[in-house]
Design a protein around this motif. Structure first.
Motif, PDB file in Angstrom:
ATOM      1  N   LEU A  39     -47.946 -39.116 -21.124  1.00 43.43           N
ATOM      2  CA  LEU A  39     -47.324 -37.974 -20.442  1.00 43.43           C
ATOM      3  C   LEU A  39     -48.220 -36.745 -20.524  1.00 43.43           C
ATOM      4  O   LEU A  39     -48.382 -36.012 -19.544  1.00 43.43           O
ATOM      5  N   LEU A  73     -49.791 -34.842 -17.342  1.00 43.26           N
ATOM      6  CA  LEU A  73     -49.514 -33.436 -17.055  1.00 43.26           C
ATOM      7  C   LEU A  73     -50.813 -32.652 -16.908  1.00 43.26           C
ATOM      8  O   LEU A  73     -50.941 -31.804 -16.023  1.00 43.26           O
ATOM      9  N   VAL A  89     -36.951 -38.457 -21.123  1.00 46.98           N
ATOM     10  CA  VAL A  89     -38.088 -37.544 -21.249  1.00 46.98           C
ATOM     11  C   VAL A  89     -39.138 -37.872 -20.183  1.00 46.98           C
ATOM     12  O   VAL A  89     -39.670 -36.979 -19.512  1.00 46.98           O
ATOM     13  N   THR A  94     -40.266 -35.405 -17.040  1.00 46.38           N
ATOM     14  CA  THR A  94     -41.669 -35.063 -16.809  1.00 46.38           C
ATOM     15  C   THR A  94     -42.094 -35.458 -15.403  1.00 46.38           C
ATOM     16  O   THR A  94     -42.799 -34.704 -14.719  1.00 46.38           O
ATOM     17  N   ALA A 144     -41.058 -32.869 -12.925  1.00 44.26           N
ATOM     18  CA  ALA A 144     -41.906 -31.678 -12.925  1.00 44.26           C
ATOM     19  C   ALA A 144     -43.212 -31.964 -12.198  1.00 44.26           C
ATOM     20  O   ALA A 144     -43.681 -31.166 -11.378  1.00 44.26           O
ATOM     21  N   ILE A 145     -43.809 -33.139 -12.474  1.00 39.36           N
ATOM     22  CA  ILE A 145     -45.084 -33.490 -11.839  1.00 39.36           C
ATOM     23  C   ILE A 145     -44.905 -33.631 -10.335  1.00 39.36           C
ATOM     24  O   ILE A 145     -45.728 -33.159  -9.545  1.00 39.36           O
TER      25      ILE A 145
END
Lengths: 185, 101
Positions: free
Chosen positions: A142, A146, B64, B68, B71-72
């Motif tokens: 992750l 990101l 989680v 994520t 958001a990506i």
């Protein structure tokens, strides 16, 4: 608890439906936000208070950012001119209703296994332990993803970067700008 | 509270999001559809964790990951929208059908 879960589930689905039914972009954004908050409430009901708080915080900020982009890119941000913005409406409806029927059939027909074990006394602590322990690879993936997103979004959204202005080796004596600026232009 | 109630609402959210992602012309509205689909996935993951395997943490880790991914998706989607708008003033999906095969 049962009543609250029904109300929240209904609120999530109805406001989710409102996203594609309402005219004004402001109402659409807040309808989506209500749907996220209802899901956060359901997650809270299931005992995941930390993840519920994360969803609330992230989605409030995300919807505000979304509203800014809406105003930038939508042809009809205020919904003052009612207009249809659909393509292939019938096909999309068929596919999504078919998907729902398929999923619902699976949900109602499958013989779900018995509940095994009990939640940890502090699920948040257990999540932290697991992210820093056996799920470390997930966490690192992750993180890398990101970081790649940060780089990719900056590259994609930059109109003219320093390589456009100063050449590939950044060794140009003067910047190649469409308009000169500063002293001695 | 039953597993079926949670999963049915999750399936409803997923189907509505799918409808939006397939039928909307505006790129921003299309992304809202994708977000709604992931919203359903969050709900389903929480329900599976609570009703089937509360002893493990895999359900929580999945949430989680999905948060994520949301958001990506937003960040990358808006970056692509900005890039294509800057290059061609396109804000509708129908204006970017070059790769349609």
């Amino acid at each position: 608890m049962v009543v609250v879960s029904w109300v929240l589930a209904l609120a999530a689905v109805v406001s989710g439906f409102g996203v594609f039914r309402l005219n004004s972009m402001a109402r659409v954004t807040f309808s989506l936000l209500v749907s996220f908050l209802a899901v956060a409430g359901l997650v809270l009901l299931l005992g995941l208070d930390y993840l519920s708080a994360v969803i609330v915080l992230m989605m409030v900020i995300e919807m505000v950012v979304m509203a800014v982009f809406m105003i930038m890119y939508m042809m009809n941000p205020a919904g003052l001119m009612p207009m249809a913005m659909y393509h292939n409406k019938a096909g999309a409806m068929t596919i999504s209703v078919g998907t729902f029927v398929l999923l619902a059939a699976g949900i109602l027909l499958v013989d779900w296994p018995e509940r095994r074990g009990a939640p940890a006394p502090d699920p948040t602590f257990a999540l932290g332990r697991s992210l820093m322990g056996e799920q470390m690879l997930t966490m690192m993936t992750l993180g890398i993803t990101l970081f790649a997103t940060i780089v990719a979004t900056v590259v994609l959204s930059t109109g003219r970067g320093r390589y456009d202005r100063l050449g590939d080796d950044l060794d140009s004596a003067t910047a190649d700008d469409p308009l000169g600026g500063g002293v001695g232009r | 509270m039953t597993l079926e109630l949670f999963l049915l609402s999750a399936a409803g959210l997923f189907a509505i999001g799918l409808y939006g992602a397939l039928s909307q012309q505006s790129i921003v509205m299309l992304m809202m559809g994708l977000e709604l689909m992931l919203n359903g996935v969050i709900l389903a993951a929480a329900a599976f964790w609570y009703f089937l395997a509360p002893a493990g943490t895999e359900g929580q880790v999945l949430i989680v990951v999905v948060v994520t991914a949301m958001a990506i998706e937003m960040a990358a989607g808006f970056a692509v929208a900005t890039a294509i708008y800057r290059a061609r003033q396109v804000d509708m999906t129908d204006g970017a059908a070059d790769l349609k095969g």
